[in-house]
Design a protein around this motif. Sequence first.
Motif, mmCIF file in Angstrom:
data_model
loop_
_atom_site.group_PDB
_atom_site.id
_atom_site.type_symbol
_atom_site.label_atom_id
_atom_site.label_comp_id
_atom_site.label_asym_id
_atom_site.label_seq_id
_atom_site.Cartn_x
_atom_site.Cartn_y
_atom_site.Cartn_z
ATOM 1 N N LEU A 69 -13.415 3.524 -2.531
ATOM 2 C CA LEU A 69 -13.472 4.627 -3.470
ATOM 3 C C LEU A 69 -13.442 4.147 -4.915
ATOM 4 C CD1 LEU A 69 -13.371 7.735 -3.894
ATOM 5 C CD2 LEU A 69 -10.868 7.540 -3.877
ATOM 6 N N LEU A 70 -12.643 3.117 -5.178
ATOM 7 C CA LEU A 70 -12.493 2.607 -6.542
ATOM 8 C C LEU A 70 -13.513 1.523 -6.907
ATOM 9 C CD1 LEU A 70 -8.610 2.530 -6.715
ATOM 10 C CD2 LEU A 70 -10.130 4.052 -7.981
ATOM 11 N N MET A 108 -4.147 8.024 2.958
ATOM 12 C CA MET A 108 -5.396 7.289 2.704
ATOM 13 C C MET A 108 -5.211 5.816 3.037
ATOM 14 S SD MET A 108 -7.683 7.057 -0.788
ATOM 15 C CE MET A 108 -8.069 8.798 -0.749
ATOM 16 N N ARG A 110 -1.734 6.127 -8.276
ATOM 17 C CA ARG A 110 -1.631 7.589 -8.241
ATOM 18 C C ARG A 110 -2.081 8.142 -6.896
ATOM 19 N NH1 ARG A 110 -4.428 12.092 -8.703
ATOM 20 N NH2 ARG A 110 -6.421 10.984 -8.762
ATOM 21 N N LEU A 111 -3.199 7.612 -6.373
ATOM 22 C CA LEU A 111 -3.705 8.079 -5.084
ATOM 23 C C LEU A 111 -2.738 7.761 -3.944
ATOM 24 C CD1 LEU A 111 -7.490 7.101 -5.481
ATOM 25 C CD2 LEU A 111 -6.517 9.417 -5.493
ATOM 26 N N ASP A 143 -0.132 10.454 -4.224
ATOM 27 C CA ASP A 143 -0.573 11.815 -3.912
ATOM 28 C C ASP A 143 -1.152 11.942 -2.511
ATOM 29 O OD1 ASP A 143 0.185 12.388 -6.467
ATOM 30 O OD2 ASP A 143 -1.859 12.492 -7.293
ATOM 31 N N GLN A 144 -1.806 10.869 -2.028
ATOM 32 C CA GLN A 144 -2.447 10.918 -0.712
ATOM 33 C C GLN A 144 -2.017 9.716 0.124
ATOM 34 O OE1 GLN A 144 -6.714 11.852 -0.887
ATOM 35 N NE2 GLN A 144 -6.476 12.383 -3.079
ATOM 36 N N LYS A 196 3.325 0.506 -1.505
ATOM 37 C CA LYS A 196 3.388 1.762 -0.768
ATOM 38 C C LYS A 196 4.716 1.927 -0.043
ATOM 39 C CE LYS A 196 0.413 4.645 2.101
ATOM 40 N NZ LYS A 196 -0.852 4.725 2.856
ATOM 41 N N TYR A 220 -14.349 5.337 -10.568
ATOM 42 C CA TYR A 220 -14.731 5.221 -9.163
ATOM 43 C C TYR A 220 -16.106 4.557 -9.017
ATOM 44 C CZ TYR A 220 -10.871 8.425 -8.407
ATOM 45 O OH TYR A 220 -9.621 9.010 -8.381
ATOM 46 N N LEU A 264 -9.416 3.293 0.058
ATOM 47 C CA LEU A 264 -9.017 3.244 -1.345
ATOM 48 C C LEU A 264 -9.845 2.208 -2.122
ATOM 49 C CD1 LEU A 264 -6.947 4.624 -3.174
ATOM 50 C CD2 LEU A 264 -5.370 2.758 -2.679
ATOM 51 N N GLU A 306 -5.023 4.120 -11.107
ATOM 52 C CA GLU A 306 -5.553 5.221 -10.305
ATOM 53 C C GLU A 306 -5.225 5.026 -8.832
ATOM 54 O OE1 GLU A 306 -7.665 8.847 -9.636
ATOM 55 O OE2 GLU A 306 -6.598 7.924 -11.310
ATOM 56 N N ALA A 307 -5.270 3.753 -8.381
ATOM 57 C CA ALA A 307 -4.904 3.471 -6.979
ATOM 58 C C ALA A 307 -3.444 3.846 -6.715
ATOM 59 C CB ALA A 307 -5.148 1.999 -6.670
#
Length: 505
Positions: A473-474, A465, A457-458, A461-462, A498, A412, A470, A454-455
């Motif tokens: 954050l990264l 967002m 995964r987010l 999970d979220q 997405k 991050y 995003l 990681e993006a």
Amino acid sequence: MYNVMIVEDSKPILRNIQMLISSLEYPVQVAATAANGEEALEVIRKHHIDLILTDIRMPRMDGLALIEQAKEANPDLKVVLISGYSDFVYTRKALSLQVFDYLLKPVERESLEEVIGRVVEQLDQRKVKNQVDLREIIDAQHTETWQDPGEYAPLYTQVMIMMRRQPFTGNKGAWGLQQLQAMMNSFFTPHICRVYLSQKEDQYVVFVHHRALELYTSMYECLETLRRTLATHEINVMIGGQPLSSERENVTDIYHRIGSLLDEQQRLMQGITLGTGNPVSMVRSEAGVLDSAAEASFVQMIQLLRKENVTLKLTELLQRWLDEHVHMTEIERFMGLIVDTFAHLFEEQGSGMRLALEMRCRQLMDLPVYTDFCKELTEWIEQCFDMLQSQVRRSGSLLFEKIDEYICLNKYSALSIPDIANKFHISPSYVSRVIKSETGVTFVQYYNCLKIEEACRLMSDQPEMKFRELAELLGFSDQHYFSKVFKEYKGLRPTEYKQQLSDLS
């Protein structure tokens, strides 16, 4: 013992003085006798004499003429005149020739003992001075031998010769003090010479009376003849020399000057002689010298662990050195470059190999045959490559585990290679090489891949967002750049990815 010569045309007087000297408790011995000045001068020019006791009135050459010419041959020669009362005028004149003292006939033991005692005292003082000078150039275990005054001529009536073993020219077994002393005695006979091991390995210092040069047209001819003579006994040397004058020249300075000249002229498989009258111009050529670009190329190939390329170039270089009789300083400089380059690479791996590399380098330079040097140098460099590659793989894997853990903790952030280098106290270039070796991709590619995973995964999970949140954050600079990088790695835009997740759910 100090050598004394008695010059007297009266045999009874000569025998009496000889008997008196032998009864004295001083370190003196009658080494020669002569009946006139001509005989005495011949002895002085061939042998070392510390003191002469001479009559004034003699046939063929009188005492005064003898003193004058003897002083030219040996300025440090001590002279004591033997005269009668009727010769006192001549005695006073002789004192201007730096005669030490005089004795009246008939010579009495008490007077002789007093004069000889003062002569010995001065000779002892001169011996100590010479010894101090020589301690700076002669190996410590040999300086003691200079203390025996009876065997040696004054230092400043000598020629100093320096002989250095020529590298890669055969077995060192014949290169010993006793062997060289015997050969020097034979070459310079009837003149006494002394050979000493210098403070530098494989180098000897020789002192011989300057009369030994009279058989040659120049010092160069003498030294070159000596070099060739030694070569017939498989003793290959570089040689240089200089007469020492009566002006008390600094022997240490002369020693270092000759040594520096030998260093400058020392060439592979080629004898060197330095001396006055040398017909060869001693201008250093650039044969076999690597330019800066070639040196940089060698260093780069080693750094990139290109063993085959280095071996090929080294083979070409070793042959060129032999063909062009390269200067030994160039070989030594190249060997230093190899040691420095490998030592630095091993240090990057956390291994202190410099001392071992330097020791092996000295062993290679000390090999007796050039073909052996070439073979073992090539094998040594290949071994260094193998050790380094093994260490790189082992240490690289361990280091990458730590780097990977650190990168994952900073997904991050806007992490850079210098940040990682500072964290682990290694060079940025080494960080790049380790990551490339372990992952097959660059740091940027690897780091971006982790961020994109990681993006993903987010997003799963979220899902609420936003893409802008995003990207921030990264650590991406903006949403558009994030979208571009995402598509490079996933083949889809973030919105398309997405949507696929929504369809699957």
